[in-house]
Design a protein around this motif. Structure first.
Motif, PDB file in Angstrom:
ATOM      1  N   ASP A 123     -10.822  10.979  35.125  1.00 29.05           N
ATOM      2  CA  ASP A 123     -11.840  10.246  35.876  1.00 29.05           C
ATOM      3  C   ASP A 123     -11.946   8.809  35.343  1.00 29.05           C
ATOM      4  OD1 ASP A 123     -13.799   9.690  37.681  1.00 29.05           O
ATOM      5  OD2 ASP A 123     -15.409  10.691  36.586  1.00 29.05           O
ATOM      6  N   ARG A 124     -10.871   8.035  35.576  1.00 26.00           N
ATOM      7  CA  ARG A 124     -10.835   6.643  35.156  1.00 26.00           C
ATOM      8  C   ARG A 124     -10.230   5.796  36.278  1.00 26.00           C
ATOM      9  NH1 ARG A 124     -13.931   5.754  30.798  1.00 26.00           N
ATOM     10  NH2 ARG A 124     -12.737   3.843  30.385  1.00 26.00           N
ATOM     11  N   ASP A 125     -10.113   4.500  36.035  1.00 19.39           N
ATOM     12  CA  ASP A 125      -9.569   3.567  37.026  1.00 19.39           C
ATOM     13  C   ASP A 125      -8.073   3.817  37.206  1.00 19.39           C
ATOM     14  OD1 ASP A 125      -8.410   1.123  38.208  1.00 19.39           O
ATOM     15  OD2 ASP A 125     -10.433   0.327  37.993  1.00 19.39           O
ATOM     16  N   GLY A 126      -7.673   4.199  38.425  1.00 23.06           N
ATOM     17  CA  GLY A 126      -6.275   4.505  38.684  1.00 23.06           C
ATOM     18  C   GLY A 126      -5.385   3.270  38.746  1.00 23.06           C
ATOM     19  N   PHE A 129      -4.606   2.202  35.325  1.00 21.44           N
ATOM     20  CA  PHE A 129      -3.745   3.168  34.640  1.00 21.44           C
ATOM     21  C   PHE A 129      -2.273   2.891  34.938  1.00 21.44           C
ATOM     22  CE2 PHE A 129      -1.436   7.208  34.359  1.00 21.44           C
ATOM     23  CZ  PHE A 129      -1.736   7.556  33.052  1.00 21.44           C
ATOM     24  N   GLY A 130      -1.982   2.254  36.075  1.00 18.76           N
ATOM     25  CA  GLY A 130      -0.599   1.888  36.372  1.00 18.76           C
ATOM     26  C   GLY A 130      -0.014   0.965  35.309  1.00 18.76           C
ATOM     27  N   TYR A 131      -0.832   0.040  34.782  1.00 16.16           N
ATOM     28  CA  TYR A 131      -0.365  -0.836  33.709  1.00 16.16           C
ATOM     29  C   TYR A 131      -0.247  -0.066  32.390  1.00 16.16           C
ATOM     30  CZ  TYR A 131      -1.771  -4.351  37.132  1.00 16.16           C
ATOM     31  OH  TYR A 131      -1.910  -5.084  38.288  1.00 16.16           O
ATOM     32  N   ILE A 132      -1.124   0.922  32.192  1.00 15.43           N
ATOM     33  CA  ILE A 132      -1.036   1.774  31.003  1.00 15.43           C
ATOM     34  C   ILE A 132       0.284   2.537  31.010  1.00 15.43           C
ATOM     35  CG2 ILE A 132      -2.069   3.730  29.800  1.00 15.43           C
ATOM     36  CD1 ILE A 132      -3.872   1.382  29.574  1.00 15.43           C
ATOM     37  N   LEU A 133       0.612   3.131  32.154  1.00 17.86           N
ATOM     38  CA  LEU A 133       1.847   3.901  32.258  1.00 17.86           C
ATOM     39  C   LEU A 133       3.072   3.004  32.133  1.00 17.86           C
ATOM     40  CD1 LEU A 133       2.961   6.740  32.708  1.00 17.86           C
ATOM     41  CD2 LEU A 133       2.888   6.316  35.171  1.00 17.86           C
ATOM     42  N   TYR A 150      -8.403  -8.658  32.099  1.00 15.44           N
ATOM     43  CA  TYR A 150      -7.892  -8.390  30.751  1.00 15.44           C
ATOM     44  C   TYR A 150      -8.855  -7.519  29.961  1.00 15.44           C
ATOM     45  CZ  TYR A 150      -4.689 -12.195  31.863  1.00 15.44           C
ATOM     46  OH  TYR A 150      -3.731 -12.970  32.465  1.00 15.44           O
ATOM     47  N   TRP A 151     -10.157  -7.811  30.054  1.00 13.81           N
ATOM     48  CA  TRP A 151     -11.135  -7.053  29.271  1.00 13.81           C
ATOM     49  C   TRP A 151     -11.197  -5.608  29.730  1.00 13.81           C
ATOM     50  CZ3 TRP A 151     -15.625  -4.354  30.369  1.00 13.81           C
ATOM     51  CH2 TRP A 151     -16.376  -3.975  29.252  1.00 13.81           C
ATOM     52  N   ARG A 152     -11.162  -5.365  31.039  1.00  7.76           N
ATOM     53  CA  ARG A 152     -11.229  -3.996  31.546  1.00  7.76           C
ATOM     54  C   ARG A 152      -9.976  -3.198  31.182  1.00  7.76           C
ATOM     55  NH1 ARG A 152     -11.315  -3.646  37.173  1.00  7.76           N
ATOM     56  NH2 ARG A 152     -12.051  -1.502  36.937  1.00  7.76           N
ATOM     57  N   LEU A 153      -8.813  -3.868  31.234  1.00 10.99           N
ATOM     58  CA  LEU A 153      -7.587  -3.173  30.853  1.00 10.99           C
ATOM     59  C   LEU A 153      -7.578  -2.858  29.357  1.00 10.99           C
ATOM     60  CD1 LEU A 153      -4.836  -2.068  31.631  1.00 10.99           C
ATOM     61  CD2 LEU A 153      -3.881  -4.356  31.340  1.00 10.99           C
ATOM     62  N   GLN A 154      -8.113  -3.751  28.549  1.00 10.41           N
ATOM     63  CA  GLN A 154      -8.210  -3.485  27.113  1.00 10.41           C
ATOM     64  C   GLN A 154      -9.163  -2.319  26.857  1.00 10.41           C
ATOM     65  OE1 GLN A 154      -9.593  -6.809  24.812  1.00 10.41           O
ATOM     66  NE2 GLN A 154      -8.698  -6.041  22.915  1.00 10.41           N
ATOM     67  N   ARG A 155     -10.220  -2.225  27.628  1.00 13.26           N
ATOM     68  CA  ARG A 155     -11.149  -1.094  27.503  1.00 13.26           C
ATOM     69  C   ARG A 155     -10.471   0.222  27.870  1.00 13.26           C
ATOM     70  NH1 ARG A 155     -15.988  -1.136  31.644  1.00 13.26           N
ATOM     71  NH2 ARG A 155     -14.198  -0.659  32.979  1.00 13.26           N
ATOM     72  N   GLU A 156      -9.629   0.207  28.902  1.00 14.73           N
ATOM     73  CA  GLU A 156      -8.905   1.420  29.275  1.00 14.73           C
ATOM     74  C   GLU A 156      -7.906   1.822  28.190  1.00 14.73           C
ATOM     75  OE1 GLU A 156      -9.410   3.328  32.246  1.00 14.73           O
ATOM     76  OE2 GLU A 156     -11.201   2.077  31.995  1.00 14.73           O
ATOM     77  N   ALA A 157      -7.239   0.829  27.585  1.00 13.64           N
ATOM     78  CA  ALA A 157      -6.308   1.134  26.497  1.00 13.64           C
ATOM     79  C   ALA A 157      -7.035   1.775  25.323  1.00 13.64           C
ATOM     80  CB  ALA A 157      -5.577  -0.133  26.062  1.00 13.64           C
ATOM     81  N   ASN A 158      -8.230   1.304  25.030  1.00 11.37           N
ATOM     82  CA  ASN A 158      -9.015   1.912  23.958  1.00 11.37           C
ATOM     83  C   ASN A 158      -9.456   3.325  24.320  1.00 11.37           C
ATOM     84  OD1 ASN A 158      -9.005  -0.183  22.011  1.00 11.37           O
ATOM     85  ND2 ASN A 158     -10.518  -1.319  23.200  1.00 11.37           N
ATOM     86  N   TYR A 160      -7.803   5.528  26.108  1.00 14.29           N
ATOM     87  CA  TYR A 160      -6.667   6.421  25.903  1.00 14.29           C
ATOM     88  C   TYR A 160      -6.167   6.386  24.452  1.00 14.29           C
ATOM     89  CZ  TYR A 160      -6.462   6.664  30.999  1.00 14.29           C
ATOM     90  OH  TYR A 160      -6.760   6.861  32.330  1.00 14.29           O
ATOM     91  N   GLU A 161      -6.876   5.627  23.607  1.00 15.02           N
ATOM     92  CA  GLU A 161      -6.522   5.502  22.192  1.00 15.02           C
ATOM     93  C   GLU A 161      -5.111   4.928  22.007  1.00 15.02           C
ATOM     94  OE1 GLU A 161      -7.254   9.193  20.212  1.00 15.02           O
ATOM     95  OE2 GLU A 161      -9.389   9.176  20.653  1.00 15.02           O
ATOM     96  N   LEU A 162      -4.762   3.999  22.896  1.00 17.38           N
ATOM     97  CA  LEU A 162      -3.527   3.235  22.773  1.00 17.38           C
ATOM     98  C   LEU A 162      -3.884   1.886  22.155  1.00 17.38           C
ATOM     99  CD1 LEU A 162      -1.924   4.081  26.239  1.00 17.38           C
ATOM    100  CD2 LEU A 162      -1.116   4.864  24.009  1.00 17.38           C
ATOM    101  N   TYR A 163      -4.160   1.906  20.878  1.00 14.90           N
ATOM    102  CA  TYR A 163      -4.663   0.712  20.210  1.00 14.90           C
ATOM    103  C   TYR A 163      -3.588  -0.353  20.035  1.00 14.90           C
ATOM    104  CZ  TYR A 163      -8.511   3.887  19.332  1.00 14.90           C
ATOM    105  OH  TYR A 163      -9.533   4.773  19.492  1.00 14.90           O
ATOM    106  N   SER A 164      -2.337   0.033  20.035  1.00 12.02           N
ATOM    107  CA  SER A 164      -1.263  -0.963  19.974  1.00 12.02           C
ATOM    108  C   SER A 164      -1.279  -1.830  21.230  1.00 12.02           C
ATOM    109  CB  SER A 164       0.087  -0.271  19.823  1.00 12.02           C
ATOM    110  OG  SER A 164       0.130   0.493  18.639  1.00 12.02           O
ATOM    111  N   MET A 165      -1.502  -1.213  22.377  1.00 15.92           N
ATOM    112  CA  MET A 165      -1.595  -1.978  23.620  1.00 15.92           C
ATOM    113  C   MET A 165      -2.853  -2.831  23.634  1.00 15.92           C
ATOM    114  SD  MET A 165      -1.626  -0.590  27.556  1.00 15.92           S
ATOM    115  CE  MET A 165      -1.675  -1.744  28.921  1.00 15.92           C
ATOM    116  N   ALA A 166      -3.943  -2.290  23.125  1.00 17.02           N
ATOM    117  CA  ALA A 166      -5.192  -3.059  23.080  1.00 17.02           C
ATOM    118  C   ALA A 166      -5.035  -4.300  22.213  1.00 17.02           C
ATOM    119  CB  ALA A 166      -6.321  -2.179  22.566  1.00 17.02           C
TER     120      ALA A 166
END
Length: 344
Positions: A123-126, A129-133, A150-158, A160-166
């Motif tokens: 239940d997150r922004d789809g 998530f395309g940039y996450i994938l 940028y801020w919202r994408l960084q929040r999504e990376a956090n 999913y606990e992808l801190y390297s991307m954040a």
């Protein structure tokens, strides 16, 4: 009862026993009745089959519940439904970072990201998530030129606990699109034309200079002046003048004071050799327009010398920021990084 008399004739004895068996009298006489014995065996077999079916159903249910934990990470593809948008990928892609929530989802250790109707529902922004994938597939952050969240994408990376991307997204200035400026200074004098091309990006100037070729012919014999008539003499290519990495200079036309009688210009992908300065300028502008540049302004640099300046610009997409495996470190250091981000 007294002794039972059996007929002496063997055939009669067999017939008599069959009648007694069918009538159930052997049970009365103390002998086991085949009909009763068959009924008991059938009843026991039916109970065994019932419990066998129950056990098979229980095993199937248990296998179904444990499927995402034991099977999903080893074979087939994974289907994710993120905010209504569906994504399909390999399990190995989601397991690029073992400490991330997506990797934990496949192992069944994340209770929030669960399997629903054969798909993992998140239940997150789809769209984000395309940039996450894409980051998990390429191990680099590559965003379109018109991206601003940028801020919202960084929040999504956090999330999913992808801190390297954040951490890469925190370098916002490197991810934003850049405006590239290119300037052409054009001087037309009688039978000659002079060009100076300047650009803010040295790689663009290098690529453009590689497309421009100057050809010259030796003096001698009649020459058509100020026309696009190719010379019948052999042409010798000349190198461009490169005062710096950000500009180059060339000229075309005829100059009888020089030992080189005429200079022709060819600009790829066009293979024509042009001597007229106006035609060369038009071809150069056409190449820039095809490369995404657009004309911003024109001005006269020197009214006495009639030097015209044409300024072009284009928006360059941001460069992709790669993730180096050395940044990942060991599992221990990655766990410490996760804890530090959680404390923040």
């Amino acid at each position: 009862m007294g002794n039972i008399w059996f007929p002496s004739n063997q055939l009669c004895q067999q017939n008599w026993l069959m009648c007694v068996q069918n009538s159930g009298c052997l049970g009365i006489l103390g002998y086991p009745c085949p009909r009763q014995q068959t009924y008991a065996n059938t009843k026991r077999l039916g109970g065994f089959c019932f419990w066998l079916v129950v056990c098979v159903l229980l095993l199937y249910i248990s296998w179904t519940l444990n499927f995402p934990k034991e099977k999903m990470s080893h074979q087939g593809v994974v289907v994710l439904n993120v905010g209504g948008l569906k994504f399909t990928t390999w399990p190995s892609t989601l397991q690029q970072f073992p400490e991330s929530r997506l990797a934990k989802m496949l192992s069944g250790s994340d209770r929030e990201l669960r399997l629903v109707n054969g798909e993992f529902f998140v239940d997150r922004d789809g769209v984000l998530f395309g940039y996450i994938l894409d980051f998990l597939r390429t191990l680099q952050v590559s965003l379109p030129s018109d991206f601003t969240d940028y801020w919202r994408l960084q929040r999504e990376a956090n999330f999913y606990e992808l801190y390297s991307m954040a951490d890469l997204l925190s370098q916002e200035s490197l991810l934003k699109p850049k405006v590239e400026i290119l300037e052409i200074r054009f001087l037309l004098q009688e039978t000659q034309a002079f060009f100076r091309v300047f650009g803010s990006c040295s790689s663009t100037i290098d690529a453009l200079a590689g497309c421009v070729t100057i050809f010259a012919e030796q003096l001698g014999g009649p020459t058509w002046n100020n026309h696009n008539i190719p010379s019948q003499k052999p042409l010798v290519p000349l190198p461009l003048e490169r005062p710096s990495h950000h500009d180059f200079i060339f000229q075309c036309g005829t100059d009888y004071s020089d030992r080189l009688g005429a200079r022709y210009v060819s600009i790829k992908p066009d293979h024509r050799k042009l001597i007229n300065g106006t035609n060369v300028f038009g071809l150069l502008v056409d190449v820039l327009l095809k490369e995404g540049f657009h004309l911003v302004s024109t001005r006269t640099v020197s009214a006495e010398e009639k030097i015209e300046c044409y300024c072009f610009e284009r928006t360059r997409p941001p460069d992709a920021l790669p993730f180096s495996p050395a940044q990942q470190g060991s599992a221990v250091s990655q766990t410490k990084t996760i804890r530090m981000h959680k404390q923040k």
